[in-house]
Design an enzyme around this catalytic site. Structure first.
Site, short mmCIF file in Angstrom:
data_model
loop_
_atom_site.label_atom_id
_atom_site.label_comp_id
_atom_site.label_asym_id
_atom_site.label_seq_id
_atom_site.Cartn_x
_atom_site.Cartn_y
_atom_site.Cartn_z
N ALA A 209 -13.73 5.43 2.02
CA ALA A 209 -12.56 5.20 2.04
C ALA A 209 -11.89 6.64 1.90
O ALA A 209 -11.51 7.20 0.93
CB ALA A 209 -11.87 4.44 0.71
N ALA B 295 -9.46 8.50 4.09
CA ALA B 295 -8.39 9.03 4.34
C ALA B 295 -7.33 9.30 2.98
O ALA B 295 -7.62 8.63 1.92
CB ALA B 295 -7.43 8.04 5.09
N GLY C 297 -8.95 14.58 1.52
CA GLY C 297 -8.95 15.37 0.61
C GLY C 297 -10.30 15.66 -0.17
O GLY C 297 -11.05 16.85 -0.23
N GLU D 176 -12.69 5.03 7.42
CA GLU D 176 -11.47 4.65 7.06
C GLU D 176 -11.15 3.37 7.63
O GLU D 176 -11.00 3.25 8.77
CB GLU D 176 -10.28 5.61 7.19
CG GLU D 176 -9.14 5.47 6.88
CD GLU D 176 -8.97 4.72 5.53
OE1 GLU D 176 -9.20 5.46 4.53
OE2 GLU D 176 -8.08 4.00 5.13
N ASP E 274 -14.25 -1.59 8.56
CA ASP E 274 -14.38 -2.15 7.36
C ASP E 274 -15.39 -1.64 6.51
O ASP E 274 -16.81 -2.03 6.91
CB ASP E 274 -14.24 -3.75 7.43
CG ASP E 274 -14.06 -4.25 5.99
OD1 ASP E 274 -14.20 -3.70 5.03
OD2 ASP E 274 -13.63 -5.54 6.05
N CYS F 204 -8.12 5.12 -8.94
CA CYS F 204 -6.91 5.71 -9.29
C CYS F 204 -6.07 4.83 -10.19
O CYS F 204 -4.96 4.65 -9.90
CB CYS F 204 -6.06 6.62 -8.23
SG CYS F 204 -5.69 5.26 -6.77
#
Lengths: 684, 186
Positions: A399, A401, A404, A423, A450, A524
């Site tokens: 994943a 995008a 960074g 992505e 996906d 996160c």
């Protein structure tokens, strides 16, 4: 209630008696007062000397008075030559009545119809005594006199008669003088209004004092004791909630909860307090109550408060130098020349820079354009550092995008090897491509799949990074819409997706790679369902084990949460919090893949049984890595041998026997039979 | 007619000319002759003889690939792995050099900057004052010109650097170096 009484009696005994000091009237002063009164009375013409001192104490006198049938009267028995006792008794006992004794004809009640006044006006000592007695019975002050008398009487004796009398007289004087306005001696009358006012003033002052003292006692009690939890009925505020009041209430409830046994209000359960706290915090900070309740479940109350406070403030801006193009020191110099105030982000990273403030927009400098750095939050460094790809490896970022982490991986690999940056969302692809281009990551390929379909497309890679899409409860400081939009279903949905993605990620990884075989899972978010629960699930689902992530700071992962128990190695995962580490809430976990075995997808009965075994339904113990091995005799590994030593439950043995029987029949079956079997529905 | 059609398809199958129409459009493929010519011409104006360095690198072989009208400069091993990615799903390979417009003209894009800067023949340096102006898209005037490499002919491809030697763009020189000296600051 000794103190109030003392105050009051003090007040009443400090009349305007020539500035008598506050306190108990001493016999001396009382005598002096008596003398004064006597003289005043004489001057006023009452002139009736006080009779012999009564030999009985005030109390007994009163008792006598009460017991003796009394016609009469009050102070005015001047003429009565009856014993002083009688007179006094009579006076004390009767109140405000018409004179019923034989003196009624010529004795008239004084013009002042007030009983106290009557009693106080005419007679001198007797009058005063009577006055006092009667006054004391009717007035507050007089009541105090009573009290005073009682106290005195208790202590008193015949010896102290005089004193008692004196004091009585003194007090009589007081009350009499205070009461009377009129026909008393002119001096007394002159004194009276002033005296009265003074008395009232003293009384007021004393009362204020007493109140203050009482208040102090009350507040002392409050601090140690009960905070009154407002009922929820009180809080139907339609209007704007009073934030300062809510803040006060929050503080109070937190204080109560700290020492709940002692500080609780009886009748209110802990749940009441917590419920109130949840709704208050939700109002104050702007969350929905689900999220507050979730934090309170996960953390202690104090830590929840800290977390909520930290979520209100932005985390500092950090940038990561692109080591493919420039070194950190040079970049720092050139940025400082442009007027950016920065610092290394910490000992734990060699490429991070913390930006305090800057004169130019940090995302628009020529260095930025040239791809020398990228704006990236400090917590996003961590999964890449944990993954630590080597040069020449093949890495997958599932994943990716906005890129960074992908660019960090490329920098770590020095543009060697290969990176697949995947992505799913098309609209984020352009940012990913742009960042890769800008930072000059030539070893990368961007695709738009996906994540769950990737294993079929990509094949095996050495390392995988999965920074899973999550509910975002760790980045509330960045995106405060998370406060109100998340619910239990959202988190459960995210968790489900994350589990599927993680399974796919592990399937992409090659366990037999020489240098790799690692998967890093990060989110996160600080929700346990998305972090530890997912990790625990994957331990049961695939042949992996958790290894240390190499990050020396950060809190350990939870091994149990609200009744759910996770595998003990989950402790090696790391959690990061905004209020502790000053970076976004984050979770990182590193896996090592032990073997490439996955659940087979054929429709053979044998394989079905094997799949059933592998699904973990038949629990063979705590070792999560190797449940599959029990049945798979064909591909025996070290773990399998290890597992065989463990005790196998009966139903497992039965299933195994069945499976082997099937095998036997299968071998002997005809090809036609086999094809029939092939038509049975596929079981995944 | 049928015969000719058959013959045509037969021909393509048999001879397998690397015609762009023979494959489905948008599939990643090597560049056609015509396309390659355009690209190389463009690059040549910037890079000159160094163009050999670009295509035949010693450290790792790179190649140019076309995917959905964009030209990518990519290392071979990366490219081979990327083959497995489907046409609709592949977004980018390595470095995107440029693209072909609707009328099939080749335009260089910013992704080529690194490549060009590494092998550039003609360079210009821009003064710090005009740096941001250039970055925001304005042309570079003589007043903003810090240095210029010698012998830059007119209409040569030029790579522009900031004074700290960071490549910030590329373009075409309107005037040659000699002309620059003579001209007014604007």
């Amino acid at each position: 209630m000794a103190p109030p009484r003392a105050i009051k009696t003090d007040a009443t005994t400090t009349p305007a008696r020539g500035g008598g000091r506050e306190g108990v009237v001493t016999p001396r002063t009382a005598r002096a007062n008596r003398v004064k009164a006597r003289s005043a009375a004489a001057a006023a013409g009452r002139g009736r000397p006080k009779g012999g001192q009564s030999t009985t104490t005030g109390k007994t006198r009163r008792a006598n008075a009460a017991s003796s049938s009394d016609d009469g009267r009050s102070s005015e028995d001047d003429g009565s030559s009856a014993s002083e006792d009688d007179d006094e008794v009579v006076e004390k006992s009767t109140k405000k009545k018409g004179f019923s004794d034989e003196n009624a004809k010529w004795l008239k009640p004084s013009a002042k119809t007030r009983a106290e006044e009557n009693s106080g006006s005419d007679d001198d000592d007797d009058d005063d005594d009577d006055d006092d007695d009667e006054g004391s019975s009717s007035d507050d002050d007089d009541g105090d006199d009573d009290d005073e008398f009682a106290a005195l009487d208790g202590a008193g004796d015949d010896d102290e008669e005089d004193e008692d009398e004196d004091e009585e007289e003194g007090s009589d004087d007081d009350s009499g003088s205070s009461d009377d306005d009129s026909e008393s001696s002119s001096e007394e009358e002159a004194m009276l209004p002033i005296e009265r006012k003074a008395l009232k003033e003293d009384a007021r002052r004393a009362k204020a004092q007493e109140d203050a003292r009482a208040e102090q006692l009350e507040t002392n009690i409050q601090e140690d004791d009960v905070y009154q939890l407002p009922d929820s009925d009180d809080e139907d505020d339609d209007g704007v909630p009073d934030l300062s009041a809510i803040q006060m209430r929050i503080q109070e409830i937190v204080r109560v909860l700290k020492d709940f046994k002692n500080r609780r209000e009886s009748g209110k359960s802990r749940a009441d307090y917590i419920g109130r706290l949840v709704s208050d915090l939700a109002t104050y900070y702007g969350y929905n109550s689900f999220l507050i309740q979730y934090f309170l479940d996960t953390f202690s109350v104090e830590e929840t408060m800290e977390l909520l406070e930290a979520n209100e403030q932005q985390r500092p801006v950090t940038i990561r130098t692109n080591t493919l193009k420039v070194r950190r020191r040079e970049l720092a110099e050139s940025l400082i020349n442009r007027g950016v105030n920065l610092d290394p982000v910490g000992k734990w990273s060699k490429v991070g820079l913390l930006v305090y403030d800057s004169r130019v927009p940090i995302g628009a400098t020529p260095e930025y354009m040239a791809g020398h750095y990228i704006l990236q939050s400090a917590s996003s460094f961590l999964p890449c550092m944990a993954l630590a790809p080597q040069e020449g490896e093949r890495v997958l970022d599932m994943a990716a995008a906005p890129g960074g982490k992908t660019t960090y991986l490329a920098a770590l690999m020095r543009n060697t090897g290969m990176i697949f940056a995947n992505e799913y969302q098309k609209k984020r692809l352009s940012s990913l491509v742009a960042n890769l281009q800008r930072l000059g990551c030539t070893n990368s390929t961007v695709c738009n799949y996906d994540g769950r379909a990737l294993p079929k497309v990509i094949g095996h890679v050495d390392r995988v990074l999965l920074d899973a899409p999550c509910s975002g409860t760790g980045v509330i400081a960045k995106d405060s819409s998370v406060k109100v939009s998340k619910s239990a279903e959202d988190i459960a949905k995210c968790a489900h997706l994350q589990k599927e993605l993680l399974v796919a990620a592990i399937d992409c990884c090659d366990a037999n790679s020489k240098t790799g075989g690692y998967v890093v899972y990060s989110t996160c978010s600080i929700a346990v369902e998305e972090n530890e629960a997912v990790v625990d699930y994957i331990l049961r689902k695939r042949d992996v084990k958790i290894v240390s992530s190499g990050l020396e700071f950060g809190r350990k992962g939870f091994t149990s949460y609200r009744g759910k128990n996770f595998h003990p190695s989950v402790e090696m995962a790391r959690r990061f919090y905004p209020h502790v580490h000053n970076m976004d809430g984050f979770f990182v976990c590193k896996f090592k893949k032990l073997s490439n075995r996955t659940v087979p997808t054929s429709n053979d009965a044998f394989d079905e049984a094997r799949a059933a075994m592998a699904s973990g339904y038949f629990d063979t113990g705590n070792d999560d890595d190797t449940r599959i091995d029990d049945v798979n005799a064909a591909t025996a590994t070290e773990q399998q041998e290890k597992k065989k030593r463990k005790r196998v439950p009966g139903y497992v043995k039965a299933a195994k026997a069945e499976v082997e029987a099937e095998l036997a029949t299968k071998k002997s079956s005809t090809p036609a039979g086999k094809s029939k079997k092939a038509k049975t529905p596929k079981k995944k | 007619a049928r015969h000719s059609r058959l013959a045509a398809t037969e021909r393509t199958l048999l001879y397998r000319t690397p015609d762009s129409q023979s494959r489905a459009p948008g599939v990643m493929r090597p560049l056609e002759e015509s396309e390659l010519e355009q690209v190389l011409t463009k690059l040549f104006s910037f890079v000159g003889k160094n163009i050999e360095n670009i295509l035949q690198r010693t450290d790792a072989p790179h190649s140019l690939r076309l995917h959905k009208k964009r030209v990518y400069y990519v290392r071979d091993d990366v490219m081979k792995r990327a083959v497995s990615i489907g046409r609709d799903q592949l977004v980018s390979l390595g470095l995107c050099i440029g693209k072909f417009t609707h009328s099939d003209k080749f335009k260089l894009m910013v992704g080529a900057l690194d490549l060009l800067a590494a092998h550039a023949k003609y360079k210009m340096w821009v003064k710090p004052t005009s740096e941001m102006s250039f970055l925001y898209g304005n042309h570079l005037l003589k007043s903003g010109l810090g240095r210029i490499s010698e012998n830059t002919p007119a209409n040569a491809g030029v790579v522009i650097y900031s004074m700290s030697d960071i490549p910030i763009g590329f373009g075409v020189a309107a005037k040659s170096t000699q002309d620059c000296r003579k001209l007014d600051p604007s």
